[in-house]
Design a protein around this motif. Structure first.
Motif, short mmCIF file in Angstrom:
data_model
loop_
_atom_site.label_atom_id
_atom_site.label_comp_id
_atom_site.label_asym_id
_atom_site.label_seq_id
_atom_site.Cartn_x
_atom_site.Cartn_y
_atom_site.Cartn_z
N ILE A 282 31.05 44.17 27.95
CA ILE A 282 31.01 44.29 29.56
C ILE A 282 32.18 44.92 29.75
CG2 ILE A 282 30.49 43.08 31.79
CD1 ILE A 282 29.08 40.62 30.02
N VAL A 283 32.06 45.79 30.54
CA VAL A 283 33.43 46.33 31.43
C VAL A 283 33.38 46.03 32.74
CG1 VAL A 283 34.80 48.30 31.71
CG2 VAL A 283 33.31 48.11 29.62
N ARG A 284 34.39 45.16 33.07
CA ARG A 284 34.37 44.73 34.50
C ARG A 284 35.83 44.74 35.03
NH1 ARG A 284 36.12 39.55 34.30
NH2 ARG A 284 35.51 38.14 32.33
N ASN A 285 36.08 44.34 36.34
CA ASN A 285 37.43 43.97 36.83
C ASN A 285 37.83 42.48 36.58
OD1 ASN A 285 36.47 46.54 38.89
ND2 ASN A 285 38.42 46.53 38.06
N ALA A 286 38.99 42.27 36.34
CA ALA A 286 39.42 40.76 35.97
C ALA A 286 39.03 39.97 37.05
CB ALA A 286 40.70 40.53 35.56
N LEU A 287 38.87 38.80 36.84
CA LEU A 287 38.87 37.76 37.99
C LEU A 287 40.22 37.55 38.39
CD1 LEU A 287 36.03 35.19 36.73
CD2 LEU A 287 35.89 37.54 38.07
N GLU A 288 40.55 36.87 39.67
CA GLU A 288 41.91 36.41 40.14
C GLU A 288 42.15 35.43 39.19
OE1 GLU A 288 45.00 37.05 41.72
OE2 GLU A 288 43.56 37.92 42.73
N ASN A 289 43.44 35.56 38.56
CA ASN A 289 44.05 34.46 37.76
C ASN A 289 43.43 34.19 36.40
OD1 ASN A 289 46.47 34.25 39.32
ND2 ASN A 289 45.07 32.49 40.44
N GLU A 290 42.42 35.14 36.10
CA GLU A 290 41.87 35.07 34.62
C GLU A 290 42.66 35.12 33.66
OE1 GLU A 290 37.50 36.51 32.88
OE2 GLU A 290 38.77 37.71 34.06
N LYS A 291 42.58 34.51 32.61
CA LYS A 291 43.66 34.55 31.29
C LYS A 291 42.90 35.25 30.14
CE LYS A 291 45.86 31.11 33.53
NZ LYS A 291 47.20 31.62 34.27
N LEU A 292 43.88 35.85 29.40
CA LEU A 292 43.51 36.70 28.24
C LEU A 292 44.80 36.49 27.31
CD1 LEU A 292 41.65 38.62 26.55
CD2 LEU A 292 42.86 40.54 27.63
N ILE A 293 44.50 36.27 25.90
CA ILE A 293 45.37 36.23 25.02
C ILE A 293 45.16 37.59 24.16
CG2 ILE A 293 46.18 35.19 22.85
CD1 ILE A 293 45.11 32.63 23.94
N THR A 294 46.35 38.31 24.27
CA THR A 294 46.52 39.57 23.83
C THR A 294 46.63 39.47 22.42
OG1 THR A 294 48.37 40.12 24.82
CG2 THR A 294 46.67 40.78 25.81
N LEU A 295 46.66 40.75 21.57
CA LEU A 295 47.00 40.97 20.12
C LEU A 295 48.31 40.33 19.67
CD1 LEU A 295 45.17 44.35 19.27
CD2 LEU A 295 44.70 41.99 18.17
N ASP A 296 49.28 40.41 20.64
CA ASP A 296 50.49 39.92 20.50
C ASP A 296 50.58 38.33 20.57
OD1 ASP A 296 50.37 40.03 23.18
OD2 ASP A 296 52.10 41.36 23.58
N ASN A 297 49.64 37.82 20.95
CA ASN A 297 49.53 36.24 20.85
C ASN A 297 50.12 35.74 22.21
OD1 ASN A 297 48.40 33.97 19.92
ND2 ASN A 297 50.32 33.44 18.75
N ILE A 298 50.21 36.49 23.28
CA ILE A 298 50.55 36.11 24.51
C ILE A 298 49.62 35.81 25.38
CG2 ILE A 298 52.22 36.78 26.45
CD1 ILE A 298 53.96 38.34 24.26
N THR A 313 30.71 35.60 27.40
CA THR A 313 31.74 34.33 27.84
C THR A 313 33.07 34.41 28.38
OG1 THR A 313 32.46 34.06 25.39
CG2 THR A 313 30.36 33.11 25.94
N SER A 314 33.63 35.38 27.70
CA SER A 314 35.21 35.61 28.33
C SER A 314 35.58 37.08 28.01
CB SER A 314 35.96 34.66 27.39
OG SER A 314 35.84 34.97 26.04
N PRO A 315 36.74 37.41 28.36
CA PRO A 315 37.42 38.69 28.33
C PRO A 315 37.92 38.73 26.83
CG PRO A 315 38.87 37.40 29.51
CD PRO A 315 37.63 36.64 29.51
N VAL A 316 37.78 39.88 26.17
CA VAL A 316 38.27 39.91 24.59
C VAL A 316 39.25 41.24 24.62
CG1 VAL A 316 36.07 39.08 24.06
CG2 VAL A 316 36.23 41.46 24.33
N GLY A 317 39.72 41.94 25.78
CA GLY A 317 40.48 42.88 25.57
C GLY A 317 40.95 43.51 27.12
N LEU A 318 42.00 44.06 27.01
CA LEU A 318 42.66 44.67 28.42
C LEU A 318 42.34 46.10 28.08
CD1 LEU A 318 43.76 43.65 31.13
CD2 LEU A 318 46.18 43.86 30.01
#
Length: 790
Positions: A282-298, A313-318
């Motif tokens: 799914i491609v969508r705009n993020a929710l306000e204050n939605e969290k995502l752990i990127t490949l750099d583990n941040i 269920t959750s975002p998997v990429g920015l």
């Protein structure tokens, strides 16, 4: 953008005798500037050698003495690498070899002869991030099939040359090897080779097992394919070496292929672990204050301005910036979802600036060619099948709402010659356009040029003329003086005169930044304006346009005070800015700041309100507003001014500025400031100067002092004096203000000097006293004043 010569040679045949410096200069001549042009490994006098024997050094616990065969001779070399051993094929720097760390010379090391150096890759200048663990710990080990005596740089596949370009923001097409190839093809009249995208597909269709949902208008094109049973291993040498030359660290064959295709085509790709992702993307705009752990583990905190790739269920990429850790391709990954897409470049720019700038975001920001989006995903499949043993599922999951047609632009030969100022034959123009890989057809009076989608920077006829001019060569365009009608320029005499007048009064001119911090944009203003903020400031200290000059003058004062200079007399004339409704406006202001001591009448005088007021009077008189201005108490003044030691400046009843002491809460020192809106002031017309002869007759001067309530202003009393007198009263001057216990706590004494004079006769004491007594009587009656007799 780093251009690898070996990489671009895969798509265009450049002459071998062309030096890398020559190529860089030729690219610069058509508008593509570069910073550096250099060999990837800049070393001399290197050779592949074989260690015939390796024994411990007799006088060291970590050195070895080696006999090394380099094909033409055998050399004794002392080496301290822990992996040095007999039978190893190594890089040998002979006597006189030049390495990044210096020149190698033969010598004696702890009593043993050493005729060179056995090298690690780091000692050849290769960055640490490109080194494998074994190369960080010791000398480089060649495979057994590498020939002794051969060139080690060539054996490593690092015999490459690099040009580091500084590209303009409109040339996103040059962020690819193909784009560079087309540019070089235009210079050297070479054809660009096509990319191999051939691969076989399984019978199963990816559309049956995988779906995409586009829930945002910020994604006009999205493609997905699926690769099965990939084998993750080390990349082929040519892929690793081309990545290294381009400044990208090799990781494994799958990740390297995504980066390789991005460099090749300019289209960023992303590979997901298909088993971790699920069957829907799914491609969508993020929710306000939605969290995502990127490949750099941040862990990143997102906002609706960010575009995310998500599963159910959750975002998997920015999108366009970085993938998520949860679907990372790992050594155990077997199945891959390949993403090739286009996202809104402005949104990507904002997200990448907030979170992370990457090679991918840099390309998305500048805009992508939709046809390359298709090309890139096909190319990645071909490489995955060839170098990762992937099985590619049939079909592509497609969401496509973007135009992929070439632009057609009519180009007039007459206009080309008129704009460039030269005559280029039609045949030459067509040749240039075709060298750029544009399609050209003749029309009745013009050329119809079909511009491929990769050239997003070309949209109008003038863009094509620029292309013709730069490929034809700016050096071939002869300069000539323009022939055009010109008119006499204007000269702002008034502004210049104000500067000279203030300089004559002893003030120094300053020039400060028009950009200040948004935290200070309303300093020394009355807040009744809409500030202008920068969308993309270079610094948080310079993110708003000023509306007053006084904050900048205050900063200059503090700078000088910190250097023990407190006698400050400065002024500035500059623009101030504000927004009115939807229009951006600017006014010319004059700002003055005084502190410490001021030279007045050839003597030092402590700065006070009246010194500053006197400067204002001198300036207004000089500009022709004599007897038309007043200084009035005004509650609507900036909060940074002392309310009891400030006034507005009015001309013909119009407020044009203010002056006063800076409030002790803003500055503890005695600092006085003035600001005048010169545009408002100079729009008030002045009459022509009228001159009159100095009277030949003597004047009579009378002094008078009144005790009045403290809330009575001097202006009110002076207005009453004027009304009670006649034309023979030529001047009124307040020369003393006194407050003290002997006249009452709520009282003050104001003393005036009245000058009486006639231009036609000598006045008598009697007629002056009649007017003088009338003045006293009127003031006493109007203001409940008491005549002070001592």
């Amino acid at each position: 953008m780093k251009l690898s010569r070996n990489f671009v040679n895969d798509y265009i045949d450049l002459d071998k005798d062309l030096s890398i410096k020559k190529i860089a200069e030729d690219m610069t001549s058509i508008g593509n500037e570069y910073d550096l042009a250099y060999p990837l490994i800049d070393c001399t006098n290197l050779v592949v050698g074989k260690i015939l024997s390796c024994t411990n050094h007799p006088d060291s616990d970590h050195l070895h003495t080696c006999v090394v065969d380099i094909g033409t001779e055998k050399l004794n070399i002392v080496c301290g690498a822990p992996n040095c051993r007999e039978g190893l094929k190594v890089i040998v720097a002979k006597d006189g070899a030049v390495l990044p760390g210096g020149t190698i010379k033969k010598g004696i090391i702890r009593g043993c002869e050493s005729n060179g150096m056995i090298c690690s890759l780091a000692e050849l200048g290769l960055e640490n991030k490109f080194l494998e663990a074994k190369d960080k710990d010791g000398i480089h080990e060649f495979a057994d099939d590498v020939e002794v005596g051969s060139n080690p740089i060539k054996a490593l596949g690092l015999d490459d040359e690099v040009i580091d370009f500084e590209l303009t923001s409109n040339r996103g097409d040059l962020l690819s090897i193909l784009g560079m190839a087309y540019e070089l093809g235009a210079i050297y009249n070479k054809k660009v080779k096509s990319i191999d995208t051939s691969f076989t597909e399984t019978k199963d269709d990816v559309n049956d097992v995988f779906k995409i949902q586009i829930a945002t208008s910020d994604c006009p094109l999205f493609l997905a394919k699926k690769a099965l049973n990939v084998t993750i291993k080390e990349s082929p040498a040519f892929i690793k070496n081309r990545l290294i030359a381009s400044g990208i660290r090799p990781i494994n064959n799958v990740v390297d292929i995504s980066n390789y295709v991005m460099l090749e085509t300019g289209q960023p790709l992303h590979f997901y672990d298909a088993d971790s992702l699920g069957d829907t993307l799914i491609v969508r705009n993020a929710l306000e204050n939605e969290k995502l752990i990127t490949l750099d583990n941040i862990e990143r905190t997102l906002s609706p301005e960010d575009i995310v790739i998500a599963n159910k269920t959750s975002p998997v990429g920015l999108a366009g910036v970085m993938g998520g850790l949860s679907t990372e391709v790992e050594l155990t990954t077997k199945n891959i979802i390949i993403e090739s897409a286009i996202f809104d470049n402005i949104k990507i720019r904002k997200t990448s600036k907030k979170i992370l700038r990457s090679e991918a975001s840099n390309r998305f920001e500048k805009g992508l060619d939709p046809n390359r989006t298709y090309l890139a995903i096909e190319r990645s499949c071909a490489l995955l099948q060839k170098y990762a043993n992937a099985q590619i599922m049939q079909g592509t999951v497609v969401y496509d709402k973007i135009s992929k047609e070439s632009k057609k632009i009519s180009l007039s030969l007459d206009k080309i010659n008129k704009v460039l100022g030269i005559t280029i034959p039609e045949k030459e123009v067509i040749s240039i356009l075709e060298r750029l890989a544009f399609t050209v057809s003749k029309e009745a009076t013009s050329l119809l040029v079909e511009v491929p989608t990769r050239r997003r920077d070309i949209s109008i006829e003038e863009d094509l003329i620029e292309e013709v001019g730069r490929i034809y060569g700016m050096d071939n365009i002869k300069g000539k003086l323009p022939v055009l009608d010109i008119s006499l320029g204007t000269y702002n005499k008034t502004k210049r005169a104000i500067k000279h007048k203030l300089a004559d009064l002893g003030l120094n001119e300053t020039v400060s930044y028009t950009l200040i911090s948004k935290d200070n944009v309303k300093d020394f203003t009355t807040d009744d304006f809409e500030p202008i903020y920068l969308n993309d400031p270079m610094s948080e200290d310079r993110n708003a346009l000023r509306n007053s000059l006084l904050h900048s003058l205050k900063e200059i004062y503090l700078y000088n005070k910190a250097r023990n200079n407190s006698d400050i007399s400065i002024f500035e004339i500059g623009k101030c800015f504000y927004k009115e409704d939807t229009k951006y406006k600017e006014d010319l202001h004059l700002g003055i700041l005084l502190s410490g001591e001021f030279y007045y009448d050839i003597k030092k005088t402590k700065v006070d309100f009246y010194i500053l007021k006197g400067i204002a009077e001198e300036l207004l008189d000089f500009l022709g507003y004599e007897n038309r201005y007043t200084f009035e108490k005004d509650e609507h003044i900036p909060r940074q001014l002392h309310p009891g030691i400030s006034a507005s400046i009015n001309v013909n009843g119009n407020k044009i500025g203010f002056l006063g002491k800076v409030h002790p809460k803003t500055l503890k020192d005695d600092v006085y400031v003035l600001e005048i809106n010169l545009d408002k002031l100079l729009n008030i017309k002045t009459a022509k100067m009228k001159y009159k002869d100095i009277s030949k007759y003597p004047s009579i001067i009378k002094d008078v002092a009144f005790i009045v309530n403290k809330d009575i202003t001097s202006k009110e009393i002076m207005d009453t004096i004027k009304k009670a007198s006649s034309k023979i009263l030529t001047n009124i001057e307040l020369f003393d203000l006194y407050t003290g216990e002997n006249i009452g706590a709520d009282k003050k004494s104001l003393a005036y000097k009245l000058t009486f004079m006639s231009p036609t006769r000598t006045l008598t004491e009697e007629e002056v006293m009649i007017i003088f007594n009338n003045v006293i009587e009127k003031v006493q009656k109007a203001h409940n004043a008491v005549l002070r007799d001592k």
